[in-house]
Design an enzyme around this catalytic site. Structure first.
Site, PDB file in Angstrom:
ATOM      1  N   GLY A   1       0.762  -1.268  -0.071  1.00  0.00           N
ATOM      2  CA  GLY A   1       0.082   0.047   0.139  1.00  0.00           C
ATOM      3  C   GLY A   1       0.942   1.328   0.045  1.00  0.00           C
ATOM      4  O   GLY A   1       1.945   1.360   0.024  1.00  0.00           O
TER       5      GLY A   1
ATOM      6  N   THR B   1      -6.624   5.560  13.049  1.00  0.00           N
ATOM      7  CA  THR B   1      -7.253   6.652  12.009  1.00  0.00           C
ATOM      8  C   THR B   1      -8.022   7.704  12.667  1.00  0.00           C
ATOM      9  O   THR B   1      -8.678   7.524  13.674  1.00  0.00           O
ATOM     10  CB  THR B   1      -8.081   5.921  10.960  1.00  0.00           C
ATOM     11  OG1 THR B   1      -8.652   6.964  10.633  1.00  0.00           O
ATOM     12  CG2 THR B   1      -9.023   4.921  11.532  1.00  0.00           C
TER      13      THR B   1
ATOM     14  N   TYR C   1     -15.808   1.022   8.390  1.00  0.00           N
ATOM     15  CA  TYR C   1     -14.654   1.031   8.525  1.00  0.00           C
ATOM     16  C   TYR C   1     -13.987   1.870   9.850  1.00  0.00           C
ATOM     17  O   TYR C   1     -13.080   1.117  10.598  1.00  0.00           O
ATOM     18  CB  TYR C   1     -13.877   2.124   7.397  1.00  0.00           C
ATOM     19  CG  TYR C   1     -12.492   2.450   7.516  1.00  0.00           C
ATOM     20  CD1 TYR C   1     -11.356   1.480   7.110  1.00  0.00           C
ATOM     21  CD2 TYR C   1     -12.164   3.585   8.029  1.00  0.00           C
ATOM     22  CE1 TYR C   1      -9.894   1.740   7.288  1.00  0.00           C
ATOM     23  CE2 TYR C   1     -10.616   3.979   8.085  1.00  0.00           C
ATOM     24  CZ  TYR C   1      -9.542   3.280   7.833  1.00  0.00           C
ATOM     25  OH  TYR C   1      -8.502   3.631   7.673  1.00  0.00           O
TER      26      TYR C   1
ATOM     27  N   ARG D   1      -0.971   7.561  -3.667  1.00  0.00           N
ATOM     28  CA  ARG D   1      -2.235   7.305  -3.197  1.00  0.00           C
ATOM     29  C   ARG D   1      -3.127   6.564  -3.895  1.00  0.00           C
ATOM     30  O   ARG D   1      -2.828   6.581  -5.210  1.00  0.00           O
ATOM     31  CB  ARG D   1      -2.667   8.614  -2.839  1.00  0.00           C
ATOM     32  CG  ARG D   1      -4.134   8.777  -2.047  1.00  0.00           C
ATOM     33  CD  ARG D   1      -4.018   8.143  -0.850  1.00  0.00           C
ATOM     34  NE  ARG D   1      -5.090   8.485   0.085  1.00  0.00           N
ATOM     35  CZ  ARG D   1      -5.560   8.062   1.106  1.00  0.00           C
ATOM     36  NH1 ARG D   1      -5.396   6.724   1.586  1.00  0.00           N
ATOM     37  NH2 ARG D   1      -6.177   8.812   2.216  1.00  0.00           N
TER      38      ARG D   1
HETATM   39  P1  NAP Z   1      -3.631   1.385   1.400  1.00  0.00           P
HETATM   40  O1  NAP Z   1      -2.778   2.230   0.131  1.00  0.00           O
HETATM   41  O2  NAP Z   1      -5.093   1.222   0.790  1.00  0.00           O
HETATM   42  O3  NAP Z   1      -2.854   0.022   1.640  1.00  0.00           O
HETATM   43  C1  NAP Z   1      -3.356  -1.083   2.212  1.00  0.00           C
HETATM   44  C2  NAP Z   1      -2.772  -2.185   2.326  1.00  0.00           C
HETATM   45  O4  NAP Z   1      -3.423  -3.292   3.025  1.00  0.00           O
HETATM   46  C3  NAP Z   1      -2.231  -2.654   1.060  1.00  0.00           C
HETATM   47  O5  NAP Z   1      -1.162  -3.343   0.977  1.00  0.00           O
HETATM   48  C4  NAP Z   1      -3.354  -3.897   0.726  1.00  0.00           C
HETATM   49  O6  NAP Z   1      -2.766  -4.851   0.079  1.00  0.00           O
HETATM   50  C5  NAP Z   1      -3.350  -4.427   2.202  1.00  0.00           C
HETATM   51  N1  NAP Z   1      -4.351  -5.413   2.682  1.00  0.00           N
HETATM   52  C6  NAP Z   1      -5.861  -5.064   2.246  1.00  0.00           C
HETATM   53  N2  NAP Z   1      -6.541  -6.208   2.812  1.00  0.00           N
HETATM   54  C7  NAP Z   1      -5.683  -7.189   3.528  1.00  0.00           C
HETATM   55  C8  NAP Z   1      -5.703  -8.177   4.012  1.00  0.00           C
HETATM   56  N3  NAP Z   1      -7.006  -8.789   3.976  1.00  0.00           N
HETATM   57  N4  NAP Z   1      -4.672  -9.007   4.671  1.00  0.00           N
HETATM   58  C9  NAP Z   1      -3.593  -8.461   4.268  1.00  0.00           C
HETATM   59  N5  NAP Z   1      -3.331  -7.184   3.874  1.00  0.00           N
HETATM   60  C10 NAP Z   1      -4.402  -6.455   3.273  1.00  0.00           C
HETATM   61  O7  NAP Z   1      -3.613   2.132   2.588  1.00  0.00           O
HETATM   62  P2  NAP Z   1      -2.736   3.345   3.326  1.00  0.00           P
HETATM   63  O8  NAP Z   1      -3.222   4.454   2.809  1.00  0.00           O
HETATM   64  O9  NAP Z   1      -1.169   2.686   2.794  1.00  0.00           O
HETATM   65  O10 NAP Z   1      -2.792   3.218   4.829  1.00  0.00           O
HETATM   66  C11 NAP Z   1      -2.162   2.246   5.635  1.00  0.00           C
HETATM   67  C12 NAP Z   1      -2.934   1.857   6.857  1.00  0.00           C
HETATM   68  O11 NAP Z   1      -3.099   3.171   7.459  1.00  0.00           O
HETATM   69  C13 NAP Z   1      -4.448   1.144   6.463  1.00  0.00           C
HETATM   70  O12 NAP Z   1      -4.561   0.526   7.785  1.00  0.00           O
HETATM   71  C14 NAP Z   1      -5.047   2.430   6.875  1.00  0.00           C
HETATM   72  O13 NAP Z   1      -6.494   2.037   6.898  1.00  0.00           O
HETATM   73  C15 NAP Z   1      -4.455   3.262   7.801  1.00  0.00           C
HETATM   74  N6  NAP Z   1      -4.778   4.775   7.709  1.00  0.00           N
HETATM   75  C16 NAP Z   1      -4.537   5.432   6.516  1.00  0.00           C
HETATM   76  C17 NAP Z   1      -4.812   6.723   6.371  1.00  0.00           C
HETATM   77  C18 NAP Z   1      -4.409   7.599   5.137  1.00  0.00           C
HETATM   78  O14 NAP Z   1      -5.003   8.491   5.079  1.00  0.00           O
HETATM   79  N7  NAP Z   1      -3.679   7.082   4.353  1.00  0.00           N
HETATM   80  C19 NAP Z   1      -5.012   7.450   7.608  1.00  0.00           C
HETATM   81  C20 NAP Z   1      -5.262   6.916   9.104  1.00  0.00           C
HETATM   82  C21 NAP Z   1      -5.093   5.389   8.830  1.00  0.00           C
HETATM   83  P3  NAP Z   1      -3.284  -4.928  -1.680  1.00  0.00           P
HETATM   84  O15 NAP Z   1      -2.199  -3.914  -2.077  1.00  0.00           O
HETATM   85  O16 NAP Z   1      -3.141  -6.368  -1.952  1.00  0.00           O
HETATM   86  O17 NAP Z   1      -4.782  -4.534  -1.684  1.00  0.00           O
HETATM   87  O1  G4F Z   2     -10.255  10.668   0.163  1.00  0.00           O
HETATM   88  P1  G4F Z   2     -11.319  10.028   1.076  1.00  0.00           P
HETATM   89  O2  G4F Z   2     -12.023   8.742   0.223  1.00  0.00           O
HETATM   90  O3  G4F Z   2     -10.892   9.586   2.441  1.00  0.00           O
HETATM   91  P2  G4F Z   2     -11.356   9.603   3.864  1.00  0.00           P
HETATM   92  O4  G4F Z   2     -12.700   8.960   3.555  1.00  0.00           O
HETATM   93  O5  G4F Z   2     -11.363  10.709   4.611  1.00  0.00           O
HETATM   94  O6  G4F Z   2     -10.599   8.093   4.410  1.00  0.00           O
HETATM   95  C1  G4F Z   2      -9.010   8.338   4.299  1.00  0.00           C
HETATM   96  O7  G4F Z   2      -8.515   8.889   5.369  1.00  0.00           O
HETATM   97  C2  G4F Z   2      -8.840   8.356   6.663  1.00  0.00           C
HETATM   98  C3  G4F Z   2      -8.010   8.991   7.921  1.00  0.00           C
HETATM   99  O8  G4F Z   2      -9.176   9.981   8.216  1.00  0.00           O
HETATM  100  C4  G4F Z   2      -8.190   6.959   6.788  1.00  0.00           C
HETATM  101  F1  G4F Z   2      -8.490   6.196   7.780  1.00  0.00           F
HETATM  102  C5  G4F Z   2      -8.882   6.069   5.659  1.00  0.00           C
HETATM  103  O9  G4F Z   2      -8.030   4.723   5.348  1.00  0.00           O
HETATM  104  C6  G4F Z   2      -8.664   6.748   4.221  1.00  0.00           C
HETATM  105  O10 G4F Z   2      -7.178   6.793   4.006  1.00  0.00           O
HETATM  106  O11 G4F Z   2     -12.421  11.038   1.142  1.00  0.00           O
HETATM  107  C7  G4F Z   2     -12.177  12.391   1.743  1.00  0.00           C
HETATM  108  C8  G4F Z   2     -13.455  13.054   1.463  1.00  0.00           C
HETATM  109  C9  G4F Z   2     -14.785  12.610   2.008  1.00  0.00           C
HETATM  110  O12 G4F Z   2     -15.486  13.402   3.036  1.00  0.00           O
HETATM  111  C10 G4F Z   2     -15.448  12.208   0.909  1.00  0.00           C
HETATM  112  O13 G4F Z   2     -17.102  12.184   0.843  1.00  0.00           O
HETATM  113  O14 G4F Z   2     -13.623  13.457   0.248  1.00  0.00           O
HETATM  114  C11 G4F Z   2     -15.088  13.361  -0.162  1.00  0.00           C
HETATM  115  N1  G4F Z   2     -15.255  13.007  -1.648  1.00  0.00           N
HETATM  116  C12 G4F Z   2     -15.922  13.742  -2.324  1.00  0.00           C
HETATM  117  N2  G4F Z   2     -15.837  13.323  -3.721  1.00  0.00           N
HETATM  118  C13 G4F Z   2     -14.931  11.897  -2.106  1.00  0.00           C
HETATM  119  C14 G4F Z   2     -15.168  11.930  -3.405  1.00  0.00           C
HETATM  120  N3  G4F Z   2     -14.110  10.991  -1.729  1.00  0.00           N
HETATM  121  C15 G4F Z   2     -13.841   9.901  -2.618  1.00  0.00           C
HETATM  122  N4  G4F Z   2     -13.061   8.918  -2.283  1.00  0.00           N
HETATM  123  N5  G4F Z   2     -14.271  10.024  -3.898  1.00  0.00           N
HETATM  124  C16 G4F Z   2     -15.141  11.125  -4.551  1.00  0.00           C
HETATM  125  O15 G4F Z   2     -15.309  11.093  -5.530  1.00  0.00           O
END
Ligand code: NAP
Ligand code: G4F
Length: 361
Positions: free
Chosen positions: A15, A136, A165, A200
């Site tokens: 990821g 998160t 989630y 991303r």
């Molecule tokens: P991401 O790009 O969606 O990556 C998720 C990773 O988890 C991928 O490697 C995916 O594998 C793997 N995965 C999914 N299902 C799985 C399973 N059943 N068993 C093992 N691995 C699995 O997410 P990210 O943005 O890097 O985020 C990393 C972590 O931080 C996640 O836990 C997310 O919920 C958390 N988080 C993210 C944010 C953010 O803003 N990015 C904020 C707060 C918390 P594949 O590549 O095969 O799909």
């Molecule tokens: O980019 P998003 O899908 O991120 P969201 O829902 O904030 O979640 C991400 O951040 C979390 C941390 O706070 C993580 F835990 C989670 O794993 C993930 O990485 O959406 C952000 C905002 C939302 O309010 C959504 O309703 O953007 C709004 N939005 C508007 N149009 C959209 C869209 N989101 C997506 N994905 N696609 C749209 O077309």
């Protein structure tokens, strides 16, 4: 391998965060083991540059097939690897998709965390292995009344998850805290606010926007369709945030930390910033699903888009059953206790993302 070399196990290594964390840990001299899922097509694009180097440079990097839904697999990998640090980043991380597959998300994002912690306990590794849990800002649910007096969410703010989630991740948060208290484990939550990058996933809003801006600028797409433009997010850069993860596990005492920028931005304003990167100024008209953005000016000779072209429309299909309206985190604890200093601001990140996506087309 030297006897002092630290060993890390990273779930979710394919990821966004997993790929940056792997790079950071390798730079720091770790032996890095990653868990990747078997997929019918390649899913290692974000780490191929490391993996392909393996036979030449990175003897310190090894991938294991695995899945957080499979306890025996998790136990076997941890037994084999004997990690000093586990970073549990694996998750079904898309909030909107979690409404379609809530049971699966509970299993991976909630019970998956338990499987990691319980494996460490069963294998007698509670003194050796430190665990980072990817918690998160979705836990807060964006309720205005739960912010602190200064108007931020911090480590003491109450949780109110607003999606399957968030509900699954809240189990992960509490079970991590419980294993810390019950078994004296070094297990910590990083409560990370949204973080983005050129790596991303393409369906998260920032990347969807920067990819569309690049495609529209290059004449490959006409219009970007989004959902709720009125929500606000505290966006940082993933590269900065994985540094915070590592610092959390280097402390003397295991604790939970908020990682955030302390600045929040409307989705609409991210759109404006991204289009500005290709020299396009927008005019917004209408409200809710009738809102549109039209090209008001186009200053970049490379990317000429006719004045008056509608480049953004709202599609209610992207509205969520329950929305998190506003997220803004207080990074005071992580800055003072961890000495964490992010390198990017939002403008620099948007610039990097758009520039990277322009190269795609
Ligand atoms: P991401 O790009 O969606 O990556 C998720 C990773 O988890 C991928 O490697 C995916 O594998 C793997 N995965 C999914 N299902 C799985 C399973 N059943 N068993 C093992 N691995 C699995 O997410 P990210 O943005 O890097 O985020 C990393 C972590 O931080 C996640 O836990 C997310 O919920 C958390 N988080 C993210 C944010 C953010 O803003 N990015 C904020 C707060 C918390 P594949 O590549 O095969 O799909
Ligand atoms: O980019 P998003 O899908 O991120 P969201 O829902 O904030 O979640 C991400 O951040 C979390 C941390 O706070 C993580 F835990 C989670 O794993 C993930 O990485 O959406 C952000 C905002 C939302 O309010 C959504 O309703 O953007 C709004 N939005 C508007 N149009 C959209 C869209 N989101 C997506 N994905 N696609 C749209 O077309």
């Amino acid at each position: 391998m030297s006897t002092t070399q630290k060993v890390a196990l990273v779930t979710g290594i394919t990821g966004q965060d997993g790929s940056y964390l792997a790079e950071l840990l390798l730079e720091k001299g770790y032996m890095v083991h990653g868990v990747k899922r078997r997929a019918s097509s390649f899913n290692t694009q974000r780490i191929d540059h490391i993996y392909q180097d393996q036979h030449e440079v990175h003897v310190n990097f090894k991938l294991h097939y695995g899945d957080l839904t499979d306890s025996t697999n998790i136990i076997r990998i941890i037994q084999e690897v004997q990690p000093d640090e586990i970073y549990n980043l694996g998750a079904m991380s898309h909030v909107m998709v979690s409404f379609d597959s809530p049971e699966y998300v509970a299993n991976v994002d909630g019970l998956g965390t338990l499987r990691i912690l319980e494996a460490v306990r069963l294998l007698g590794l509670t003194k050796k292995t430190r665990v980072y849990q990817a918690s998160t800002s979705e836990l807060y649910g964006g309720l205005a009344e739960n912010k602190n007096a200064a108007g931020f969410y911090d480590e003491n703010s109450p949780f109110y998850p607003r999606s399957p989630y968030g509900a699954a991740k809240i189990y992960g948060f509490w079970i991590t805290k419980n294993y810390r208290e019950a078994y004296n484990m070094f297990a910590c939550n990083g409560i990370l606010f949204n973080h983005e990058s050129p790596r991303r996933g393409e369906t998260f809003v920032t990347r969807k926007i920067t990819m569309a801006v690049a495609a529209i600028a290059k004449g490959k797409q006409d219009c970007l369709y989004l959902g709720n433009l009125n929500s606000q997010r505290d966006w940082g850069h993933a590269k900065d945030y994985v540094e915070a993860m590592w610092r959390i596990l280097q402390q003397d005492v295991p604790e939970d930390y908020v990682i955030a920028t302390g600045v929040t931005t409307y989705i609409r304003d991210f759109v404006i910033m991204a289009f500005a990167e290709v020299g396009v100024t927008l005019t917004f008209e209408g409200e809710q699903e009738n809102e549109t953005a039209t090209v008001a000016a186009c200053s970049n000779p490379l990317y000429q888009i006719a004045i008056g072209t509608v480049v953004l429309r709202v599609d209610p299909e992207y509205y969520r059953p329950t929305e998190v309206d506003l997220l803004i985190g207080d990074p005071t604890k992580s800055k003072t206790q961890l000495g964490w200093k992010p390198q990017y601001d939002l403008a620099a990140m948007v610039k990097e993302m758009v520039a990277s996506d322009l190269k795609l087309y």
